[in-house]
Design an enzyme around this catalytic site. Sequence first.
Site, mmCIF file in Angstrom:
data_model
loop_
_atom_site.group_PDB
_atom_site.id
_atom_site.type_symbol
_atom_site.label_atom_id
_atom_site.label_comp_id
_atom_site.label_asym_id
_atom_site.label_seq_id
_atom_site.Cartn_x
_atom_site.Cartn_y
_atom_site.Cartn_z
ATOM 1 N N ASP A 68 0.838 -1.206 0.000
ATOM 2 C CA ASP A 68 0.000 0.000 0.000
ATOM 3 C C ASP A 68 0.871 1.254 0.000
ATOM 4 O O ASP A 68 0.358 2.378 -0.071
ATOM 5 C CB ASP A 68 -1.017 -0.010 1.140
ATOM 6 N N GLU A 209 9.837 -3.861 10.160
ATOM 7 C CA GLU A 209 10.194 -2.560 9.582
ATOM 8 C C GLU A 209 10.736 -1.622 10.666
ATOM 9 O O GLU A 209 10.096 -1.414 11.698
ATOM 10 C CB GLU A 209 8.954 -1.939 8.916
HETATM 11 O O1 KIV Z 1 3.530 -1.087 1.658
HETATM 12 C C1 KIV Z 1 4.706 -1.454 1.572
HETATM 13 O O2 KIV Z 1 5.384 -1.269 0.560
HETATM 14 C C2 KIV Z 1 5.298 -2.117 2.721
HETATM 15 C C3 KIV Z 1 6.784 -2.322 2.719
HETATM 16 C C4 KIV Z 1 7.477 -1.068 3.021
HETATM 17 C C5 KIV Z 1 7.202 -3.423 3.613
HETATM 18 O O3 KIV Z 1 4.618 -2.452 3.630
#
Ligand code: KIV
Length: 293
Positions: A68, A209
């Site tokens: 997202d 993260e």
């Molecule tokens: O939405 C995304 O791209 C993510 C990554 C940063 C792990 O959740």
Amino acid sequence: MTSTAPNNASPYGTLPPASSPATRKPISLPRLHEMHARGEKITMLTAYDATFAAVADAAGVETLLVGDSLGMVCQGLSSTVGVTLETMRYHVESVHRGVQRVQGTAWIIGDLPYGSYHESKEQAFRSAAVLMQAGAHMVKLEGGGWTADTTRFLVERGIPVCAHLGLTPQSVHALGGYRVQGKTEASAMQLKRDALELQDAGATLLVLEMVPAALSAEVTLALPQCATIGIGAGVDTAGQVLVLHDMLGVNLGKNAKFVRNFMADAGSVRGAMEAYVRAVKDGSFPVNSEHAW
Ligand code: KIV
């Protein structure tokens, strides 16, 4: 006689050739478990459209996260909170088509957006079904212990799950910004408890993260059945993920500390992705002293 076959050399660009089709088998859930068990690093990049997904697949990136984060890098939103399920469905379909057109190897993860799984397990199943029917092989959801029941519910219904702990961007307002998580003893303990609960609930992957490298190393060791995928979490996770635009050096702001610009020395997008795959596999990315806390 004129051919009706589509002309691959269209003026709008061609999809890349597969790198070595004979040796590349599609990624499956058992293969992810096998890679994890034998300590082979799992590579992940975000992908949002057919062409970049096809190039990433041809470059050997094993898992593609339709994140997202597209709200920020594609739609220009200030956070991921405004991304809808319908937008996610559209991008998952695009990525799926790109992967199928060239090589069909990569494992596709569809991110469940804000508000699409928070109400109930049933709501989560309905949202996950939309992304699975659009071509995802797995869904990702953010959050700690409260998502464990939902994870179990989805896994029992045949939907592989990727969990996400540490900085969970859908909660950016509650967290007070994009900050490193798990720095205090209490929050580190909580993160470890959440990770164990999510493994017990059946999550196959766990994105960590922006957590300190030592904490993610500890969590990784504690999870034999669930492969940790780090982003800003040090080198000792079972795999790594980066946002595509960040690793290509085309984001609008300054890159975060945990990012490396793989395009700088590569000369092509595919070259950058191949360099990323090599660096993750051989453990030369990330470097704890440069890209982690
Ligand atoms: O939405 C995304 O791209 C993510 C990554 C940063 C792990 O959740």
